[in-house]
Design a protein around this motif. Structure first.
Motif, PDB file in Angstrom:
ATOM      1  N   LEU A   1       3.079  -7.801 -22.126  1.00 24.18           N
ATOM      2  CA  LEU A   1       4.196  -7.244 -21.376  1.00 24.18           C
ATOM      3  C   LEU A   1       5.497  -7.745 -21.784  1.00 24.18           C
ATOM      4  CD1 LEU A   1       2.549  -7.151 -17.822  1.00 24.18           C
ATOM      5  CD2 LEU A   1       3.032  -5.140 -19.008  1.00 24.18           C
ATOM      6  N   PRO A   2       6.439  -7.129 -21.674  1.00 23.41           N
ATOM      7  CA  PRO A   2       7.826  -7.712 -22.324  1.00 23.41           C
ATOM      8  C   PRO A   2       8.153  -8.796 -21.333  1.00 23.41           C
ATOM      9  CG  PRO A   2       8.167  -5.468 -21.340  1.00 23.41           C
ATOM     10  CD  PRO A   2       6.706  -5.612 -21.375  1.00 23.41           C
ATOM     11  N   THR A   3       8.908 -10.208 -22.047  1.00 25.72           N
ATOM     12  CA  THR A   3       9.369 -11.124 -21.283  1.00 25.72           C
ATOM     13  C   THR A   3      10.802 -11.094 -21.347  1.00 25.72           C
ATOM     14  OG1 THR A   3       8.894 -12.526 -23.246  1.00 25.72           O
ATOM     15  CG2 THR A   3       7.190 -12.290 -21.589  1.00 25.72           C
ATOM     16  N   ALA A   4      11.443 -10.219 -21.999  1.00 25.75           N
ATOM     17  CA  ALA A   4      12.872 -10.219 -22.024  1.00 25.75           C
ATOM     18  C   ALA A   4      13.519  -9.157 -21.439  1.00 25.75           C
ATOM     19  CB  ALA A   4      13.255 -10.385 -23.515  1.00 25.75           C
ATOM     20  N   PRO A   5      14.729  -8.832 -21.130  1.00 29.35           N
ATOM     21  CA  PRO A   5      15.556  -7.547 -20.527  1.00 29.35           C
ATOM     22  C   PRO A   5      15.313  -6.382 -21.582  1.00 29.35           C
ATOM     23  CG  PRO A   5      16.689  -9.385 -19.945  1.00 29.35           C
ATOM     24  CD  PRO A   5      15.470  -9.943 -20.768  1.00 29.35           C
ATOM     25  N   PRO A   6      15.103  -5.066 -21.404  1.00 29.50           N
ATOM     26  CA  PRO A   6      14.860  -4.362 -22.525  1.00 29.50           C
ATOM     27  C   PRO A   6      16.147  -4.048 -22.954  1.00 29.50           C
ATOM     28  CG  PRO A   6      14.730  -3.371 -20.069  1.00 29.50           C
ATOM     29  CD  PRO A   6      14.859  -4.747 -20.096  1.00 29.50           C
ATOM     30  N   GLU A   7      17.405  -4.281 -22.200  1.00 35.16           N
ATOM     31  CA  GLU A   7      18.670  -4.150 -23.038  1.00 35.16           C
ATOM     32  C   GLU A   7      19.584  -5.365 -22.634  1.00 35.16           C
ATOM     33  OE1 GLU A   7      20.192  -0.055 -22.487  1.00 35.16           O
ATOM     34  OE2 GLU A   7      18.638   0.820 -23.551  1.00 35.16           O
ATOM     35  N   PRO A   8      20.634  -5.542 -23.427  1.00 37.38           N
ATOM     36  CA  PRO A   8      21.580  -6.702 -22.977  1.00 37.38           C
ATOM     37  C   PRO A   8      22.109  -6.435 -21.774  1.00 37.38           C
ATOM     38  CG  PRO A   8      21.619  -6.388 -25.596  1.00 37.38           C
ATOM     39  CD  PRO A   8      20.584  -5.231 -24.873  1.00 37.38           C
ATOM     40  N   GLY A   9      22.697  -5.276 -21.449  1.00 35.30           N
ATOM     41  CA  GLY A   9      23.470  -4.902 -20.621  1.00 35.30           C
ATOM     42  C   GLY A   9      22.836  -4.960 -19.258  1.00 35.30           C
ATOM     43  N   VAL A  10      21.414  -4.816 -19.244  1.00 36.24           N
ATOM     44  CA  VAL A  10      20.561  -4.819 -18.054  1.00 36.24           C
ATOM     45  C   VAL A  10      20.156  -6.495 -17.446  1.00 36.24           C
ATOM     46  CG1 VAL A  10      18.585  -3.959 -16.759  1.00 36.24           C
ATOM     47  CG2 VAL A  10      20.000  -2.566 -18.368  1.00 36.24           C
ATOM     48  N   PRO A  11      20.849  -7.100 -16.572  1.00 32.97           N
ATOM     49  CA  PRO A  11      20.326  -8.391 -16.346  1.00 32.97           C
ATOM     50  C   PRO A  11      19.096  -8.529 -15.607  1.00 32.97           C
ATOM     51  CG  PRO A  11      22.051  -7.602 -14.821  1.00 32.97           C
ATOM     52  CD  PRO A  11      21.581  -6.494 -15.717  1.00 32.97           C
ATOM     53  N   SER A  12      18.481  -7.503 -14.831  1.00 30.91           N
ATOM     54  CA  SER A  12      17.266  -7.976 -14.334  1.00 30.91           C
ATOM     55  C   SER A  12      16.256  -6.751 -14.571  1.00 30.91           C
ATOM     56  CB  SER A  12      17.795  -8.121 -12.927  1.00 30.91           C
ATOM     57  OG  SER A  12      16.560  -8.367 -12.070  1.00 30.91           O
ATOM     58  N   TYR A  13      15.160  -7.139 -14.701  1.00 28.65           N
ATOM     59  CA  TYR A  13      13.930  -6.214 -14.635  1.00 28.65           C
ATOM     60  C   TYR A  13      12.761  -6.650 -13.952  1.00 28.65           C
ATOM     61  CZ  TYR A  13      11.375  -8.425 -18.200  1.00 28.65           C
ATOM     62  OH  TYR A  13      10.391  -9.318 -18.644  1.00 28.65           O
ATOM     63  N   ARG A  14      11.795  -5.760 -13.721  1.00 27.61           N
ATOM     64  CA  ARG A  14      10.561  -6.245 -13.081  1.00 27.61           C
ATOM     65  C   ARG A  14       9.561  -5.390 -13.240  1.00 27.61           C
ATOM     66  NH1 ARG A  14       9.235  -8.947  -7.600  1.00 27.61           N
ATOM     67  NH2 ARG A  14       7.003  -8.248  -7.019  1.00 27.61           N
ATOM     68  N   ILE A  15       8.197  -5.913 -13.544  1.00 30.17           N
ATOM     69  CA  ILE A  15       6.894  -5.138 -13.632  1.00 30.17           C
ATOM     70  C   ILE A  15       6.092  -5.599 -12.595  1.00 30.17           C
ATOM     71  CG2 ILE A  15       5.152  -4.313 -15.293  1.00 30.17           C
ATOM     72  CD1 ILE A  15       7.079  -4.873 -17.860  1.00 30.17           C
ATOM     73  N   SER A  16       5.747  -4.561 -11.720  1.00 23.63           N
ATOM     74  CA  SER A  16       4.740  -4.959 -10.825  1.00 23.63           C
ATOM     75  C   SER A  16       3.550  -4.108 -10.628  1.00 23.63           C
ATOM     76  CB  SER A  16       5.446  -4.808  -9.161  1.00 23.63           C
ATOM     77  OG  SER A  16       6.842  -5.591  -9.545  1.00 23.63           O
ATOM     78  N   ALA A  17       2.481  -4.546 -10.045  1.00 24.84           N
ATOM     79  CA  ALA A  17       1.331  -3.678 -10.008  1.00 24.84           C
ATOM     80  C   ALA A  17       1.672  -2.985  -8.630  1.00 24.84           C
ATOM     81  CB  ALA A  17       0.242  -4.882  -9.347  1.00 24.84           C
ATOM     82  N   MET A  18       1.033  -1.751  -8.514  1.00 25.04           N
ATOM     83  CA  MET A  18       1.361  -0.766  -7.387  1.00 25.04           C
ATOM     84  C   MET A  18       1.126  -1.319  -6.089  1.00 25.04           C
ATOM     85  SD  MET A  18       2.500   1.627  -8.874  1.00 25.04           S
ATOM     86  CE  MET A  18       2.314   2.767  -7.580  1.00 25.04           C
ATOM     87  N   SER A  19       0.349  -2.643  -5.962  1.00 28.70           N
ATOM     88  CA  SER A  19       0.415  -3.349  -4.711  1.00 28.70           C
ATOM     89  C   SER A  19       1.632  -4.212  -4.397  1.00 28.70           C
ATOM     90  CB  SER A  19      -0.701  -4.124  -4.653  1.00 28.70           C
ATOM     91  OG  SER A  19      -0.576  -5.105  -5.756  1.00 28.70           O
ATOM     92  N   GLY A  20       2.695  -4.126  -5.593  1.00 25.86           N
ATOM     93  CA  GLY A  20       3.724  -4.934  -5.435  1.00 25.86           C
ATOM     94  C   GLY A  20       3.694  -6.311  -5.927  1.00 25.86           C
ATOM     95  N   ASP A  21       2.474  -6.699  -6.296  1.00 25.72           N
ATOM     96  CA  ASP A  21       2.520  -7.885  -6.848  1.00 25.72           C
ATOM     97  C   ASP A  21       3.100  -8.122  -8.153  1.00 25.72           C
ATOM     98  OD1 ASP A  21       0.788  -8.495  -4.794  1.00 25.72           O
ATOM     99  OD2 ASP A  21      -0.933  -8.235  -5.806  1.00 25.72           O
ATOM    100  N   TRP A  22       4.010  -9.166  -8.362  1.00 24.86           N
ATOM    101  CA  TRP A  22       4.667  -9.476  -9.490  1.00 24.86           C
ATOM    102  C   TRP A  22       4.024  -9.588 -10.675  1.00 24.86           C
ATOM    103  CZ3 TRP A  22       5.026 -13.996 -12.408  1.00 24.86           C
ATOM    104  CH2 TRP A  22       6.214 -13.988 -13.336  1.00 24.86           C
TER     105      TRP A  22
END
Length: 451
Positions: free
Chosen positions: A71-92
């Protein structure tokens, strides 16, 4: 509130009203233009931000869907300061753990289009793009929740951006226009000051007026009113001077007669009739002065009704019948009806004055009469007598105040003409002749009926 606003806007200074109205309108247009420009920029920034979040979400999804990659550990693009990948249960899983997972993630369809909403990150509003994608794994593909986010405040244009996008020339033009409006109002108020100058000096000729043409009728009316009042005051001043002189004379005579009676120089039987005559003369003058007061009221009221002239004339004849009988005068009253615009009280005063004048000048046992007739061009009331006529030298000043022929106080004919003119009529005296000889006088009151 509405009443106070109206009184504040429309009462007081014209300068304030014009400045508030014109500059307020300019400010309103400027605010509207600023709001439209801000709205247009906000829409453009919002679309750009959503496109950026969608593109970042697409990049993130492509990385997640690659089998065997972490799983990526850096923002997909420089202009997007925040991202999150979660399980469908909402767990980070990875990314920004402070970004709140999508509350309605269960409604998202794997592989479906991105959904945009307003989320939260550490108490700060965020614009969030969310989607569900399948991640390959040893036990098969598993759905994961992908989120990309950017501060919501970035969707709003800042002052610097607005100023650079076109507000600078707009506000510069508005400032120039405001200066032009203010100078125009100041010049207009100075121009209106010419009206004030003209009103402060109403005796000045109208040709010197150089104020606004729209206010020229007001200046003309004021000048006409001033001229009328000035003329009226002059006439009243002259009249009062003459009246005081005329009253002083009988009072001085009466005082002399009283002193003579008290001293015993003249027998009472001789002086009392003289005193009675003096009192009658003063009383007649006072009554005619009162008639002038009534005449001024009639002129100011300016209300005339069509009345029966014959009825008014008959009433005057009945009032003066003792004088007619005392001189054994043969009197004749025309039976023809006559209706004319007049005031009954003042018309009665006019007829009484003319009739009393005719009785005074008619010889004992002579004839006096009133003729009423209606012609094609005018209505006429004629009081005639068999007096000695009017001398040519006296005719031009008979209608002037205190000008009398024989006896009297000289106000009757002046009052008659003023009453006639106040009723839209004329009053004239003519010698009546037969075979080249004067046989009497006709006093003619005529109302014109037009062509």
């Amino acid at each position: 509130m509405r009443r106070w606003l109206r009184s504040w806007l429309f009462a007081g200074s014209l300068r304030r009203f014009l400045l508030l109205w014109l500059l307020g309108g300019l400010a309103l247009v400027l605010l509207l233009a600023t709001a439209l420009l801000a709205g247009w920029q906000q829409r453009a920034l919002a679309q750009a931000q959503d496109q950026q979040l969608a593109a970042a979400l697409g990049t993130l999804a492509a990385q997640v869907q690659q089998a065997g990659t972490p799983l990526p550990t850096a923002p997909p693009e420089p202009g997007v300061p925040s991202y999150r990948i979660s399980a469908m249960s909402g767990d980070w899983l990875v990314g920004d753990a402070t970004l709140v997972p999508c509350p309605w993630r269960s409604a998202l369809v794997p592989g479906g289009a991105a959904e945009f909403y307003i989320g939260e990150r550490q108490g700060r509003l965020m614009r969030v793009a969310a989607a569900v994608r399948l991640r390959p794994g040893d036990s098969g593909a598993q759905p994961v929740l992908l989120q990309t986010a950017a501060p919501w405040v970035e969707r709003l244009p800042g002052p610097a951006a607005l100023w650079a996008s076109g507000l600078a020339p707009l506000y510069a033009a508005a400032a120039a226009l405001a200066l032009l409006i203010t100078s125009g109002v100041v010049l207009a108020m100075r121009w209106l000051g010419r009206v004030q100058q003209a009103l402060d000096a109403p005796a000045e000729h109208l040709a010197r007026y150089d104020g606004p043409r729209e206010l020229q009728p007001v200046v003309e009316r004021v000048q006409q009113f001033y001229a009328q009042q000035h003329h009226w005051v002059d006439e009243q001043r002259r009249f009062l001077a003459d009246a005081s002189h005329q009253l002083r004379t009988p009072m001085a005579v009466l005082r002399t007669q009283l002193q003579s009676a008290i001293a015993g120089d003249t027998p009472p039987a001789e002086v009392l009739p003289q005193m009675l005559h003096t009192v009658d003369r003063a009383t007649g003058l006072v009554n005619q002065l009162l008639s002038l007061t009534k005449l001024e009221q009639l002129k100011r009221r300016g209300e005339l009704k069509t009345i029966d002239v014959r009825a008014v004339a008959l009433e005057a004849v009945l009032e003066l019948s003792p004088l007619i009988a005392a001189k054994r005068i043969d009197f004749a009253l025309d039976e023809a009806p006559l209706w004319a615009p007049a005031d009954p009280t003042m018309l009665g005063e006019l007829v009484r004055n003319l009739l009393a004048n005719a009785i005074h000048h008619a010889p004992p046992g002579g004839r006096v009469g009133i003729v009423l007739r209606e012609g094609a061009q005018q209505l006429e009331l004629i009081v005639w007598d068999e007096g000695p006529g009017i001398a040519d030298a006296l005719r031009p000043r008979l209608f002037h105040p205190f000008a009398a022929s024989q006896g009297g106080v000289g106000l009757g004919l002046s009052i008659c003409r003023q009453i006639a003119e106040s009723m839209g009529a004329s009053a004239e005296l003519y010698n009546r002749t037969a075979h080249g000889e004067v046989i009497g006088v006709d006093a003619v009151v005529a109302w014109g009926q037009g062509p």
